[in-house]
Write a protein that holds these residues in place. Structure first.
Motif, PDB file in Angstrom:
ATOM      1  N   ARG A 470     -11.512  25.877  14.665  1.00  0.00           N
ATOM      2  CA  ARG A 470     -11.018  26.297  13.322  1.00  0.00           C
ATOM      3  C   ARG A 470     -11.735  25.565  12.307  1.00  0.00           C
ATOM      4  O   ARG A 470     -11.923  24.475  12.166  1.00  0.00           O
ATOM      5  N   TRP A 477      -9.838  31.303   2.752  1.00  0.00           N
ATOM      6  CA  TRP A 477     -10.268  31.766   3.997  1.00  0.00           C
ATOM      7  C   TRP A 477     -10.436  30.778   5.128  1.00  0.00           C
ATOM      8  O   TRP A 477     -10.959  29.738   4.785  1.00  0.00           O
ATOM      9  N   SER A 523     -11.856  35.376  14.766  1.00  0.00           N
ATOM     10  CA  SER A 523     -10.819  35.920  13.933  1.00  0.00           C
ATOM     11  C   SER A 523     -10.852  35.091  12.507  1.00  0.00           C
ATOM     12  O   SER A 523     -11.477  34.137  12.214  1.00  0.00           O
ATOM     13  N   SER A 525      -8.905  34.624   8.481  1.00  0.00           N
ATOM     14  CA  SER A 525      -7.380  34.955   7.815  1.00  0.00           C
ATOM     15  C   SER A 525      -7.560  34.562   6.244  1.00  0.00           C
ATOM     16  O   SER A 525      -8.484  33.720   5.921  1.00  0.00           O
ATOM     17  N   TYR A 526      -6.824  35.271   5.499  1.00  0.00           N
ATOM     18  CA  TYR A 526      -7.000  34.909   4.139  1.00  0.00           C
ATOM     19  C   TYR A 526      -5.404  34.902   3.473  1.00  0.00           C
ATOM     20  O   TYR A 526      -4.496  35.585   4.057  1.00  0.00           O
ATOM     21  N   SER A 527      -5.395  33.829   2.921  1.00  0.00           N
ATOM     22  CA  SER A 527      -4.046  33.732   2.331  1.00  0.00           C
ATOM     23  C   SER A 527      -4.134  33.249   0.690  1.00  0.00           C
ATOM     24  O   SER A 527      -4.649  32.198   0.649  1.00  0.00           O
ATOM     25  N   SER A 533      -1.482  38.207   2.133  1.00  0.00           N
ATOM     26  CA  SER A 533      -2.475  37.646   2.963  1.00  0.00           C
ATOM     27  C   SER A 533      -3.158  38.864   4.059  1.00  0.00           C
ATOM     28  O   SER A 533      -2.652  40.010   3.938  1.00  0.00           O
ATOM     29  N   GLY A 535      -5.342  39.053   7.794  1.00  0.00           N
ATOM     30  CA  GLY A 535      -5.757  38.852   8.978  1.00  0.00           C
ATOM     31  C   GLY A 535      -6.579  39.758   9.863  1.00  0.00           C
ATOM     32  O   GLY A 535      -6.125  40.897   9.890  1.00  0.00           O
ATOM     33  N   SER A 537      -8.934  39.986  13.998  1.00  0.00           N
ATOM     34  CA  SER A 537      -9.371  39.280  14.806  1.00  0.00           C
ATOM     35  C   SER A 537      -9.913  40.415  15.875  1.00  0.00           C
ATOM     36  O   SER A 537      -9.560  41.582  15.863  1.00  0.00           O
ATOM     37  N   ARG A 557      -4.239  42.831  10.111  1.00  0.00           N
ATOM     38  CA  ARG A 557      -2.847  42.502   9.529  1.00  0.00           C
ATOM     39  C   ARG A 557      -2.971  42.359   8.145  1.00  0.00           C
ATOM     40  O   ARG A 557      -3.742  41.755   7.598  1.00  0.00           O
TER      41      ARG A 557
END
Length: 694
Positions: A470, A477, A523, A525-527, A533, A535, A537, A557
């Motif tokens: 990760r 991001w 995958s 993801s953005y928050s 947010s 995501g 994958s 998502r």
């Protein structure tokens, strides 16, 4: 009249001292920040310096005063005391310095004597500058003034900032005294040079100085421009300011003092006494890799605060703060600070046990199952901030054993990549897909019994081992890449492998007691800070062995909050699709606490593709309790029949449906606790209790 001329000569001698009124520019203070913990005891200090330089050769020679610069970090006094305030001050004229009592009284009488001014004339500059000087004067023809009042007028002319010299003269006329003020304009500004401004962008310097070009330099406006440069440093938390300037030949030469970082020392403190320890449990390199503040760079308060947060985020410390102090080799033009990072370590390992609500929300009954767990964790293995944990979790329907090792920062990788190695063995209820179809009037107890496998239910067992990487990708991001090996099998409540469910449909894709696969995952993801947010994958089962599964699975998502006054509308959407080999237990189940509320887990359907949407309205009742109203919708996009054995169609599931209801949401340290009641489109109601959201 002779006395007046004598006094004006004294005033002429003192005029150069009046120049200092504009030369003494105010010094700005740039505070170095404190730690993020107010209890740490770290105190701020200021980098202080004075700026003063003769802005004309005439003023410098006339005053006979050499500019003094206070060293960085010293206390300063910017109060201006005029030298030579008329004949009664410290002027170097004929009046000299009188200490005698009688002489002093006589001087005071002369200062208070009023002289009739018949005419006032400003000479030596253009008409525009003359008008500025006239506007600054309060002396008017045909009125009587004292010498102190005339001197105050000269200071007001200087205070406009346009003039390099201001010399008074007097001419005797039959109507009184003609006051002639000889002024010289400041040279035109033709360029600016900044020395030592490593952090200051050229565009910022040009923007501040651009309005001063095109005419004589105004020192009042120049002082404002310097203050704007100092403000740029303050706004960004950078320890710097303009400490000196020189104006000669139309060129302003600025000297900027930017405090560079000298040494950075780590100090481990005893949590009980707050006294330094010889060494800590954490390796120094683990801490230093979180510090973007480095020796030789300009010290920034913002950067130091970010470093504190980064070190604190490791979870190894009770308190972190940075204490700056003046370095021994700090100079006036090259200030320098030494930094001490104070660290109070916390306990990082131990055993634990507890009980709670199953976060998976897979029970088919009205209430989710309870779980008990036993844990061992060590968050600072070998002092390298590596984490080793073991978890055993036993529930009414589920069980889990997991062994995990995490390196949050692989070998100081510049991209801050983390790596996780894990192995786990799980058993979860497959009732959401393979549970028996219940009669419409079935009791909650019957549904719960089916979830536990007591009514012909199926338990899914997985043995998983793999690794995951990760890393941050950009602002807000993050990305994940992983590779795992899995073996999945279906069994009854006694652990006996099953090949088919209660309706004779196969449970595995291979037709054998278990399926195996090598699964690669990518995958992102953005928050965001506003709560939104996203995501996505992509999973690919790699057929490295002929008997292993081969499929591709995509998930998406999205979540977006919308503020409506005191209300918050939370919008959520999910979608997914599988192409290739699809064992029934890998199909997407629809319905339940984290899907379409009002239905049991998997009560809407199970398919190869799906979409779900939720709209939830929240409002604060009393902290930390919120009221909620919601509506959910989900559909398998008519893909239920494409799953082997059509488990959804066999059990009479509709394939699409909606639910609506309300409840309360309690914010807790472990996540939101949700107590909800919902009705589905078949007008059947159901309670839902859950911790968090999927």
């Amino acid at each position: 009249m002779d006395q007046l001329l004598k006094s004006l000569n004294d005033l002429h001698q003192a005029a150069s001292s009046v120049c200092l009124h504009l030369q003494q520019l105010p010094a700005s203070l740039s505070q170095v920040g404190r730690s993020n913990n107010p209890s740490s005891g770290a105190s701020p200090f200021a980098l202080s310096s004075t700026r003063s330089r003769s802005h004309s050769r005439a003023c410098s020679q006339g005053s006979g005063r050499r500019v003094h610069f206070a060293p960085p970090f010293a206390a300063i006094n910017n109060a201006f005391t005029a030298q030579g305030g008329g004949t009664g001050g410290q002027a170097a004229g004929k009046g000299g310095r009188s200490n005698g009592k009688g002489s002093s009284s006589k001087q005071e009488e002369e200062d208070e004597e009023r002289i009739l001014i018949s005419e006032v004339e400003v000479v030596g500059v253009s008409e525009d500058l003359k008008r500025i000087a006239y506007d600054a004067l309060t002396t008017r023809p045909n009125f009587a003034y004292t010498l102190k009042e005339v001197q105050a007028d000269l200071k007001r002319v200087f205070a406009t900032g346009w003039f390099s010299s201001c010399v008074p003269d007097a001419e005797d006329t039959r109507d009184g005294v003609k006051l002639v003020i000889k002024v010289a304009a400041n040279p035109e500004l033709r360029g600016v040079v900044a020395r030592g401004a490593d952090a200051l962008p050229t565009a910022v310097l040009q923007k501040a100085m651009r309005p001063l070009y095109g005419g004589p330099l105004n020192f009042v406006a120049f002082s404002g421009a310097v203050e704007r440069l100092d403000g740029w440093y303050r706004e960004r938390g950078i320890l710097g300011q303009v400490i000196d300037f020189n104006f000669e030949g139309g060129i302003v030469d600025l000297t900027v003092g930017e405090a560079a970082v000298g040494s950075i020392e780590l100090a481990f403190l005893d949590p009980a006494t707050n006294s330094p320890k010889a060494q800590g449990a954490t390796k120094p390199g683990v801490i230093r890799r979180h510090l973007t503040t480095q020796p030789g760079r300009v010290y920034s308060l913002r950067q130091a605060k970010a470093d504190i947060d980064s070190v604190y985020s490791t979870g190894l410390f009770e308190d972190v703060n940075i204490v700056p102090q003046e370095a021994e080799d700090s100079t006036e033009t090259q200030p320098k600070v030494d930094l001490t990072v104070n660290l109070v370590e916390r306990k990082t390992g131990g055993l634990g046990a507890g009980t709670g609500i199953s976060a998976s929300g897979r029970g088919s009954g009205n209430m989710p199952g309870f779980v008990g767990n036993f844990t061992y964790s060590q968050r600072n293995l070998l002092g390298l901030n590596q984490k080793l944990s073991a978890l055993v979790e036993l529930g009414q329907a589920d069980s889990l054993f997991r062994l995990q090792w995490v390196d949050p920062w692989i070998r100081g990788d510049p991209n801050r990549t983390s790596m996780t190695l894990s192995m786990m063995n799980t058993r979860t209820s497959a009732a959401a897909i393979h549970g028996k179809a219940l009669e419409p009037d079935a009791s909650p107890a019957d549904a719960a019994a089916d979830a536990r496998g007591a009514a012909g239910g199926v338990t899914l067992g997985r043995l998983v081992a793999g690794t995951e990487w990760r890393r941050p990708l950009a602002a807000n991001w993050s990305g994940i890449a992983g590779l795992t090996w899995q073996r999945s099998c279906c069994m009854d409540s006694h652990g006996t492998p099953l090949l088919s469910d209660a309706y004779g449909a196969p449970l595995t894709f291979s037709g054998r007691p278990s399926d195996s696969m090598m699964l690669g995952v990518i995958s992102g993801s953005y928050s965001a800070n506003d709560g939104s947010s996203m995501g996505i994958s992509l999973e690919q089962a790699l057929p490295l062995h002929p008997a292993w599964l081969n499929f591709n699975r995509l998930r998406l998502r999205l979540e977006q909050p919308v503020t409506l006054g005191p209300l918050t509308l939370q919008l959520r959407g999910k979608a997914g699709s599988v192409y290739g080999d699809l064992p029934p237990y890998e199909a997407f189940p629809l319905g339940g606490t984290n899907s379409v509320r009002g239905y049991a887990e998997g009560g809407v359907g199970s398919g190869r593709h799906f979409v779900e949407g939720t709209a939830e309205l929240r409002w604060l009742l009393a902290k930390p309790v919120h009221g909620t109203l919601f509506a959910d919708y989900g559909s398998d996009l008519d893909s239920g029949e494409s799953v082997i054995g059509d488990p959804a169609g066999t059990r009479g599931k509709p394939g699409s449906g909606y639910g609506f209801g309300g409840g309360i949401r309690i914010d807790s340290p472990l996540g939101p606790v949700r107590l909800e009641y919902a009705w589905n489109d078949q007008r059947r109601g159901r309670f839902h209790v859950a911790l968090g959201y999927d």
